[in-house]
Design an enzyme around this catalytic site. Structure first.
Site, mmCIF file in Angstrom:
data_model
loop_
_atom_site.group_PDB
_atom_site.id
_atom_site.type_symbol
_atom_site.label_atom_id
_atom_site.label_comp_id
_atom_site.label_asym_id
_atom_site.label_seq_id
_atom_site.Cartn_x
_atom_site.Cartn_y
_atom_site.Cartn_z
ATOM 1 C CD GLN A 348 37.858 168.627 107.938
ATOM 2 O OE1 GLN A 348 37.991 167.435 108.072
ATOM 3 N NE2 GLN A 348 38.863 169.408 107.559
ATOM 4 C CB THR A 517 33.049 160.794 111.208
ATOM 5 O OG1 THR A 517 31.618 160.832 111.289
ATOM 6 C CG2 THR A 517 33.567 159.842 112.275
ATOM 7 C CG HIS A 518 36.633 164.455 108.588
ATOM 8 N ND1 HIS A 518 36.449 165.298 107.517
ATOM 9 C CD2 HIS A 518 36.257 163.219 108.156
ATOM 10 C CE1 HIS A 518 35.982 164.598 106.477
ATOM 11 N NE2 HIS A 518 35.861 163.335 106.854
ATOM 12 C CG ASN A 519 35.846 163.034 115.653
ATOM 13 O OD1 ASN A 519 35.345 162.268 114.839
ATOM 14 N ND2 ASN A 519 35.124 163.798 116.432
#
Lengths: 589, 448
Positions: A348, A517-519
C-alpha cells in the site's frame, strides 16, 4: 506421525474473518467442519475486557495480539541480489494471532474498490494504451466483475455491521455520501458515525474547494445492531482503542461480534486452537488434497486431519507460505516470469500531512479506527494516468483514531526526542494536532514477490517464506501527486506549523516503521492459469478441492483498505462452493 | 370425673388413630382430569416440548451430569433438597413408574412409594397440566430419555421438616383443583398464556410471594398477589403485574423477545431468569412466548396507570430517546465535575461506556439501568452479584451471542461497589435504598 484425526468434510486453516465466514456458510450445508487455529481462543470477555485491553504499552507497543516472530515470520530483501534477513522485530506490518485474527485488531475501515480496479489492465489499455504500463509492472484484471460481486459485498457489510453514508444507490447519487463509489444495492446497515473536529474541519475546507467529502465507512457500530446470524454489536463510545486492540465494548466489527457464537452453536462445526497447520497433504496423483498436517501445541505432536475440502483462510502471508510448502501452484520465478504462487505481492502506498495549531483543541482521546471524513476526488477512477504519468490513486482523509500518548504524540520536526525541550513541546502541542492522510493503491511488479527462503527455517524446520519487495517509481509518483493535492488543503486550514510525510523518488522499503498490514497478492486470482494461482472462485487451478481466501487473491493492491474486498470474495467463493462445487466436486473453471 | 377422663382418653385414642392414619394411610392421588382415548399417542416432540416448557432439566441435572439423572442441590431455608433421578432407570430413576404414579408426582407431589415430595418440586403448578401433556411428558421420560444409573443423595432436612408426612396437611391447604380451566370470555392466546404461566412454566414459584405456610400466594390471576414479586435464594424475583413492572411497561413483543432470547429493547436476563431462558423459554415457539407475554400484560393491575404506562414502552426509538427529558443524574454525569461523589465517578469510569450517561444503554445488548427492576429490587443481591461477578446472556436460536458483562470484583473494593450500587439505585428515576459495604461483602464470596 503421531496421530490421525477422524476425517472431516472440510478443514479450515485459520479462524479469522474468512475462516469464520466459510465455516458459517458451509456449516449451513450440513458438512462436518473443523477449523484449525494456530493461536489462542479469545472473546470480548474476558480476553478483551476493560480496562486490561486498553493498555497501550502491552498491546500498542509490545503488540500483545500479534504473532511472535520467534514462532512465525518471513525473511525480507529489497531486490533479487540482496540476501534476505528474517523480520525479527515486527514493524512495517503486523499479522495477528489467535481466534478472530486480524479481524480483532483492525481499525474497521471497510471499502469496496472503485470500478476501474476490477479490470485495471483492460481499463488502462483501453483508455491510454498498453504503452503507459511500465515494463516491469504486472497489473492484471480480476476474473470477476463488480456486478457479480455486489451482492457479496452487500452480504459482508451487513454481516460485519458497517456504519456509513451511501453515496450511490443503484446509480442514484446520494447527498452526503461518496459520489464516486461503485453503485450499491442499498444503504449501509448503520448510519455513519459522528465525526470529530479534525474530520469536520477537513470536510468543510474540502467542500469549499469543490471536493466531495463523506464520512469514512467502517465496522464501528453507530448504534445497536443485529445481523443475519442474530449476532450483535453495541454502540461505540469512541474510546479510540481499535487498531492493535480487541474491542471491549462489542462495538467493533469482528468475527467475535459478527459470526463466532452463532457458528459455535452448529453441532457440525468444531475448532481447535493451538493447532498450526504445517502443510497440505496431497493424493498420490497430486490432483487433490487429502487433508492437512498440523502441529498440536497441546500434545506437542504432528496430527494428520483428513478432509475432502481444504479452505486456506489464514493471513495472506501464511496462505502463500502453505501453498509454497505444499506444492500448490508452480512457484513464481521472477527471472523467467513463469510460475504463479508468490507472484504479484503488493502493498500500500500511503502518505500524509501533519498540522499543528497553536489555538485549536482536538480532544485526541476521542476517536475510532474508522473515524473521519474522506474525499475520493483523487481516487483511481478520477485520474488521467496518461497525463499524470502514473497508474493508481488514493483516498484522502482526516480523522483521529486515538490520542494514545506513547505512539500518538506527533511533534514538529526538529523537536528533541527527550529532555526539557521535548516536555515543553508535548505541553505545547499534545491535543493541538490534526493530520490528513492519503491511502493509495500499489501496483504489482515482476520483482516484488514471495518464495521460500533458501537459508532460514522456522521452529518446525520449514523454510521461512522470503519477501522480495521494494518501492517503485510509479507508486512514488502517485504519492507525490497526492502530496501536491493535499498541500493546498492543509494550507487552507491555516496551521501554525505543518509537515509532510510522503515517499520520495529513490525511497527504499524500510521494514522498521509501521506502515500498514495490507499485504496482498501471491495467490492471485485470474482468468489465466499462467498468471494466477486460483481461478475466479478462489479455487486452486491445479488442485480443485483447495480454495484460498484472503487478500492474496488481489492481482495488485487497490487504493482501499482490503477487508471489504476480502469479505466480499469470501462470500462469493462460499456461494460457488455451496451452489455448485459440493454437488459435483471438480475444477469450476 | 371418670367420664371426663374417658372422654379425654377417647379423644387421645381418636387423635392417635387419626395421626397414625395421617402418617400411614396412603394418600388418594388425583385422577386424570380427562379420559383420553385408549389409543391416544402424544404427537412427536410434544413430550420434549413440555419438558422444556416445564424446565425439568434445570433442576434434575447436576452440573456437568447426565441429563435428568438428578443430584443437583437445591438450597432451601430448611436445608438442602437433592433433585432426584428422573431418568427411566429402574433402580435409581422412575423406570417403574406407571402413568398414574407419574401423574401423582406432578399433581400431588407423591412419590411411587407414597412419600411426599418437598414443594421445591412445583407440583402446585404442574397440577394444572392437562392430561395430554401429562401423557406426553410420561411418554418422553419413559421412551426418549436415556436411563442413567445414578443414586442421588437422600434429602435430609432438619426437624420438623424431615417429617415428610406433614406435607399431607400442607397439601390440603396449598393445593387447588387439578387441571386448567380456561377463563371464559378471554381469547385463545390469553388462555394459552395462562395455561403455560400457571402450569408448566411455574412462573409463580419465584414471582409470587409465599404465604404464611410458604405456599405460593395465589396460583392464578384471580389472586392479587399472584406474580406480584417474590424471592428466590435471597434474590428478588420482580413484580410482573404492577404499573412500574417490566412486562407492564414493555410491549407484548418486547416481553416475548426477552423470554425467547434473554434480551430486548430495554433489558437483559440475569441470574435465575437467565437460566430459565437458557434451559426453558428459548425452546418455546414464538406463539407460546407471545401468549405468555400477552397474558402477563393483560393481568397487570396498574388500573389507570396502565394507559399512562403505554407511551413509555415506545421510548426505545432512538429519536424518542433523544427528546426524552434530561434527568439531574444525566446532567451531573455529562458535566463530570471532579468533585462528583464517588458513586457517579465510578459509574463514568466503569459503566458509562455501555450504559451511557442517561442510563438507557442500547437495545438488546446493554440493558437500561433507569427503572431496571434488578437495580431497584428490594434485595440488592442481584445487582451486587452482576457488578461483582458479571453476567452472561445465554446463546439462543435467534440471538446466539453470549453477550457478557465483565466482572468488577477485582477492580472495585466493597466500599466502591457499595457507593456505585447506591448511586445506581437512586440515579435517574430510580429510588431504592442505599447499599452497605457489608452487603457487598456478603455477595462477593458467593458467585451466583
Amino acid at each position: 506421525m503421531a496421530r490421525t484425526e477422524k476425517k472431516k468434510d472440510v478443514v479450515i486453516v485459520g479462524l479469522g474473518w474468512t475462516g469464520s465466514i466459510l465455516g458459517m456458510e458451509l456449516a449451513q450445508e450440513g458438512l462436518e467442519i473443523v477449523a484449525l487455529e494456530r493461536g489462542h481462543d479469545q472473546n470480548t470477555v474476558p480476553e478483551f475486557q476493560y480496562p486490561n485491553m486498553i493498555d497501550e504499552l502491552k498491546y500498542g507497543v509490545r503488540l500483545g495480539l500479534m504473532q511472535k516472530p520467534r514462532n512465525s515470520t518471513v525473511t525480507i530483501r529489497r531486490s533479487l541480489d540482496e540476501a534476505a534477513l528474517p523480520y525479527r522485530s515486527l514493524g512495517s506490518f503486523l499479522p495477528g494471532n489467535g481466534v478472530g485474527g486480524a479481524g480483532t485488531h483492525w481499525n474497521g475501515l471497510n471499502w469496496r474498490p472503485m470500478l476501474s480496479e476490477y479490470r485495471l489492465r483492460s481499463y488502462v489499455e483501453e483508455r491510454w494504451g498498453a504503452g503507459i504500463i511500465p515494463e516491469d509492472m504486472q497489473i492484471q484484471d480480476y476474473p470477476v466483475t463488480y456486478d457479480e460481486l455486489e451482492p457479496f459485498f452487500d452480504r459482508f457489510e451487513h454481516v460485519a455491521g458497517i456504519s456509513g453514508t451511501a453515496g450511490n444507490i443503484k446509480g442514484q447519487i446520494m447527498e452526503g455520501g461518496n459520489p464516486f463509489e461503485s453503485p450499491r444495492a442499498r444503504a449501509y446497515p448503520m448510519p455513519a458515525m459522528p465525526t470529530t473536529y479534525d474530520g469536520a474541519k477537513f470536510g468543510e475546507v474540502t467542500k469549499a474547494m469543490g471536493y466531495h467529502p463523506f464520512p469514512r465507512p467502517g465496522g464501528i457500530a453507530s448504534q445497536a445492531y443485529v445481523n443475519e446470524y442474530g449476532m450483535q454489536m453495541g454502540p461505540c463510545n469512541h474510546c479510540g482503542f481499535c487498531e492493535r486492540y480487541g474491542c471491549y465494548n462489542y462495538s467493533k466489527s469482528s468475527p467475535q461480534t459478527a459470526i463466532l457464537d452463532a457458528l459455535k452453536r452448529k453441532p457440525n462445526f468444531e475448532y481447535r486452537t493451538k493447532s498450526e497447520v504445517l502443510r497440505i497433504e496431497m493424493a498420490p496423483d497430486g490432483k487433490t488434497a487429502t487433508g492437512v498436517t498440523y502441529f498440536d501445541e497441546n500434545t506437542e505432536e504432528e496430527v494428520f486431519q483428513p478432509a475432502d475440502l481444504v479452505i486456506l483462510a489464514a493471513y495472506q502471508l501464511h496462505n502463500v507460505h502453505l501453498m509454497l510448502l505444499s506444492g500448490i501452484g508452480q512457484p513464481y520465478d521472477p527471472v523467467t516470469g513463469e510460475g504463479v504462487t508468490g507472484r504479484n505481492y503488493a502493498y500500500q502506498m500511503n502518505g500524509g500531512y501533519t498540522m499543528f495549531f497553536k489555538d485549536e483543541v482536538f480532544n485526541p482521546f476521542v476517536g475510532t479506527g474508522a473515524n473521519g471524513m474522506s474525499i475520493d476526488d483523487f481516487g483511481i477512477d478520477n485520474i488521467d494516468f496518461g497525463q499524470e504519468g502514473f497508474i493508481g490513486g488514493s483516498y484522502i482523509s482526516s480523522g483521529q483514531s486515538n490520542g494514545q500518548p506513547i505512539r500518538n504524540m506527533p511533534l514538529p520536526s526538529g523537536t528533541p526526542a527527550w529532555g526539557a525541550d521535548w516536555k515543553k513541546a508535548v505541553g505545547d502541542w499534545y491535543g493541538h494536532v490534526m493530520s490528513i492522510g492519503s491511502h493509495g493503491s500499489h501496483m504489482s511488479y515482476r520483482t516484488n514477490y514471495l518464495d521460500l527462503d533458501p537459508t532460514y527455517k522456522d521452529r518446525h524446520g520449514r523454510p521461512l517464506m522470503r519477501m522480495t519487495f521494494n518501492w517503485k517509481d510509479n507508486d512514488i509518483r502517485m504519492t507525490q501527486f497526492m502530496k501536491s493535492k493535499i498541500e493546498p488543503i492543509a494550507k487552507a486550514l491555516n496551521p501554525t506549523v505543518m509537515q509532510a510525510g510522503f515517499k520520495q523518488a529513490g525511497a527504499m522499503y524500510d521494514v522498521r516503521p509501521y506502515q500498514t498490514t495490507h499485504n496482498v497478492g501471491g495467490s492471485v486470482m485470474g482468468a489465466d492459469p499462467k498468471t494466477s494461482a486460483v481461478n475466479r472462485y478462489l479455487q486452486a487451478w491445479d488442485k480443485h478441492n483447495i480454495f484460498v481466501m484472503g487478500a492474496g487473491a488481489f492481482p495488485q493492491n487497490t487504493q482501499y483498505n482490503p477487508t471489504g474486498m476480502v469479505g466480499g470474495l469470501a462470500y462469493w467463493a462460499a456461494h460457488a462452493i455451496r451452489t455448485d462445487y459440493l454437488r459435483n466436486p471438480r475444477p469450476l473453471v | 370425673m371418670k367420664t371426663l377422663l374417658r372422654v379425654i382418653l377417647a379423644l387421645v385414642v381418636i387423635g392417635l388413630i387419626a395421626l397414625v392414619a395421617f402418617i400411614y394411610v396412603p394418600v388418594q392421588t388425583t385422577q386424570p382430569t380427562t379420559q383420553l382415548a385408549a389409543d391416544h399417542k402424544p404427537a412427536a416432540g410434544a413430550g420434549e416440548y413440555m419438558m422444556r416448557a416445564s424446565d425439568c432439566m434445570a433442576c434434575h441435572t447436576s452440573e456437568g451430569g447426565e441429563p435428568f439423572a438428578g443430584g443437583r442441590a437445591i438450597e432451601s431455608p430448611m436445608g438442602t433438597i437433592w433433585a432426584t433421578n428422573i431418568t427411566p432407570d429402574k433402580e435409581d430413576g422412575i423406570g417403574n413408574y406407571t402413568l398414574d404414579d407419574f401423574r401423582a408426582a406432578l399433581y400431588d407431589g407423591i412419590r411411587k412409594d407414597g412419600a411426599h415430595l418437598y414443594p421445591a418440586m412445583p407440583y402446585e403448578n404442574y397440577r394444572k397440566l392437562n392430561e395430554e401433556d401429562v401423557v406426553a411428558l410420561y411418554d418422553y421420560f419413559m421412551n426418549e430419555v436415556k436411563p442413567v444409573s445414578n443414586k442421588v443423595e437422600e434429602t435430609k432436612l432438619s426437624f420438623p421438616f424431615n417429617l415428610r408426612f406433614g406435607l399431607r396437611a400442607w397439601n390440603w391447604v396449598a393445593l387447588g383443583d387439578a387441571g386448567f380451566k380456561p377463563v371464559e370470555g378471554e381469547d385463545e392466546q390469553f388462555n394459552r398464556g395462562a395455561y403455560l404461566v400457571e402450569g408448566a412454566a411455574h412462573c409463580a414459584a419465584c414471582h409470587s410471594p409465599r404465604n404464611l405456610i410458604m405456599a405460593q400466594d395465589g396460583t392464578d390471576q384471580t389472586s392479587e398477589a399472584f406474580l406480584s414479586g417474590g424471592e428466590i435464594d435471597g434474590y428478588t424475583a420482580p413484580d410482573l403485574r404492577g404499573p412500574r413492572s417490566a412486562p407492564q411497561q414493555w410491549t407484548v413483543e418486547q416481553t416475548a423477545a426477552y423470554l425467547a432470547t434473554g434480551r430486548n429493547a430495554h433489558s437483559t436476563a440475569t441470574g435465575e431468569m437467565m437460566l430459565v431462558v437458557r434451559d426453558s423459554l428459548q425452546y418455546l415457539t414464538d406463539e407460546d412466548n407471545m401468549a405468555i407475554a400477552a397474558y402477563v400484560k393483560k393481568i397487570g393491575n396498574g388500573g389507570q396507570d396502565q394507559a399512562a404506562a403505554e407511551p413509555a414502552a415506545n421510548q426505545t426509538a432512538p429519536a424518542a430517546d433523544q427528546k426524552a427529558e434530561v434527568t439531574e443524574t444525566e446532567k451531573m454525569l455529562t458535566d463530570a465535575s471532579p468533585d462528583m461523589p464517588l458513586g457517579p465517578r465510578l459509574y463514568l469510569d466503569n459503566c458509562g461506556g455501555c450504559h451511557f450517561v442517561n442510563g438507557k444503554g442500547a437495545p438488546e445488548i446493554f440493558p437500561e439501568l433507569d427503572n431496571n427492576s434488578l437495580v431497584t429490587a428490594s434485595s440488592s443481591k442481584g445487582l451486587l452479584s452482576v457488578i461483582l461477578h458479571g453476567a452472561e446472556l445465554p446463546s439462543t436460536r435467534n440471538r446466539p451471542m453470549k453477550v457478557r458483562m465483565q466482572a468488577y470484583a477485582d477492580r472495585l473494593n466493597d466500599e466502591e461497589v457499595a457507593a456505585l450500587a447506591t448511586f445506581l439505585r437512586s440515579a435517574w428515576h430510580n429510588n431504592a435504598p442505599a447499599v452497605s459495604a457489608a452487603d457487598v461483602e456478603a455477595v462477593r464470596g458467593n458467585a451466583h
